[in-house]
Design an enzyme around this catalytic site. Structure first.
Site, PDB file in Angstrom:
ATOM      1  N   HIS A   1       0.849  -1.188   0.000  1.00  0.00           N
ATOM      2  CA  HIS A   1       0.000   0.000   0.000  1.00  0.00           C
ATOM      3  C   HIS A   1       0.888   1.242   0.000  1.00  0.00           C
ATOM      4  O   HIS A   1       1.993   1.228   0.529  1.00  0.00           O
ATOM      5  CB  HIS A   1      -0.900  -0.009   1.239  1.00  0.00           C
ATOM      6  CG  HIS A   1      -1.852   1.141   1.288  1.00  0.00           C
ATOM      7  ND1 HIS A   1      -1.502   2.375   1.808  1.00  0.00           N
ATOM      8  CD2 HIS A   1      -3.142   1.239   0.883  1.00  0.00           C
ATOM      9  CE1 HIS A   1      -2.539   3.180   1.718  1.00  0.00           C
ATOM     10  NE2 HIS A   1      -3.545   2.530   1.158  1.00  0.00           N
TER      11      HIS A   1
ATOM     12  N   ASP B   1     -11.448   1.900  -1.343  1.00  0.00           N
ATOM     13  CA  ASP B   1     -10.503   2.783  -0.648  1.00  0.00           C
ATOM     14  C   ASP B   1     -11.209   3.536   0.488  1.00  0.00           C
ATOM     15  O   ASP B   1     -10.951   4.703   0.749  1.00  0.00           O
ATOM     16  CB  ASP B   1      -9.828   3.766  -1.591  1.00  0.00           C
ATOM     17  CG  ASP B   1      -8.411   4.138  -1.125  1.00  0.00           C
ATOM     18  OD1 ASP B   1      -8.018   3.724  -0.016  1.00  0.00           O
ATOM     19  OD2 ASP B   1      -7.698   4.833  -1.866  1.00  0.00           O
TER      20      ASP B   1
END
Length: 348
Positions: free
Chosen positions: A185, A311
């Site tokens: 990430h 997200d």
């Protein structure tokens, strides 16, 4: 007709959804107040989300810590059946190794408990302290084997260091041996990279995240990580941080560097860089609910490599879910996109 997994023929699994325990947020705030860190990117990101009085910052701070009531209500409102939870950036990686190890254990225990209470709604990835590689490997093993977490998460660089140094190989060895994915990430660009981004607030999701994470991934590939760990599975969000759109140029320039023996840091690989990106990587749509880009990555990396993500809570847009339902995909491809690929990769 009621919109359910049964009526539509697939669960909607969102595969990059952030959370943060209150203790982590409080430690971030203490770091900011004390000024004892040396990371301008962290200060810009969490100085806003942690300290700003703006409605966006206050809302995000509430949503990211609420692991049940509001999160489940938001999922229901958007039509999300399951979230794959991951500790928000920069996770525990801002802290010294010993503190980071302790915080990772605590965070993993907490997320596992939430999953135990809601096993059909949540799954999770484990946090770990990359700067303690042997301990990180042990925590990945504990989290997968004892807590039932589905893989591991690293928030890209750790205080300016990247995982292409062979001292971090125990992390890759653990993921490969357990046959679980490592999700890379984004993090804010490292202190040595971030300065040109800051004055125009380009350091976070608008551009800095993908620039930094794409750099990290190319370092891993060029260093030979995937020749040493050929079965390693890696997941990238945001449709691959731009890398799928650069495959031709990456291959062409890498071959030229190797042929000319231009750099001690670039040696021949067993495959082309694009081969690793197609064969060792999976991609989520987090923050990229745009059909042309999604279709490009599906067509060039494979329909079996692309998974839906929202997200949350950074980009909570309920209407995007219906837009994704309308993607021009065959029924079996839509099942892959929303459920099948994630269920297979993360064993959901």
């Amino acid at each position: 007709m009621q919109d359910t997994a049964q009526t539509r023929g697939y669960r909607r699994i969102a595969t990059e959804e952030a959370w943060a325990p209150a203790e982590l947020v409080q430690r971030y705030l203490k770091l900011l107040e004390s000024g004892t860190h040396n990371d301008p990117g962290f200060a810009n990101l969490w100085g806003f989300f942690g300290q700003s009085s703006s409605p966006r910052a206050r809302d995000l701070l509430h949503r990211i810590q609420d692991m049940e009531q509001r999160r489940l209500a938001d999922m229901d409102a958007a039509g999300i059946d399951m979230q794959l939870l991951m500790l928000t950036a920069p996770g525990v990686q801002m802290f010294d190794a010993a503190t980071a190890c302790d915080m990772a254990i605590s965070a993993n225990d907490q997320v596992a408990e939430v999953i135990r209470r809601h096993p059909t709604r949540f799954a999770g990835l484990c946090a770990f302290a990359p700067h303690a590689p042997e301990a990180a490997a042990r925590e990945i093993e504990r989290s997968v084997n004892r807590l039932g977490l589905k893989g591991a998460l690293v928030n890209s660089h750790t205080q300016g260091e990247y995982l292409d140094d062979q001292k971090y190989d125990p992390i890759f060895a653990a993921c490969e041996a357990l046959d679980v994915p490592l999700y890379i990430h984004p993090n804010s660009p490292s202190p040595q990279m971030v300065q040109p981004f800051l004055s125009r607030c380009l350091d976070a999701a608008i551009y800095g995240f993908q620039a930094e994470t794409g750099l990290h991934v190319l370092r891993l590939i060029v260093s030979g990580v995937f020749d040493r760990f050929p079965k390693l599975k890696v997941v990238l969000g945001h449709l691959g941080e731009g890398l799928p759109f650069w495959l031709y140029r990456i291959d062409f320039m890498h071959a030229g560097i190797v042929r000319s023996n231009r750099s001690e840091g670039v040696k021949p690989l067993l495959r082309k860089p694009s081969d690793y990106l197609r064969e060792n990587f999976w991609y989520t749509t987090s923050g990229m609910a745009w059909e042309p880009s999604i279709r490009f990555v599906q067509q060039n990396m494979g329909h079996d490599r692309v998974m839906y993500a929202m997200d949350y809570p950074y980009q909570y847009v309920p209407e995007e879910v219906r837009a994704m339902d309308k993607l021009d995909l065959r029924p079996e491809q839509k099942h892959q996109f929303f459920e099948g690929n994630a269920a297979k990769l993360f064993r959901l």
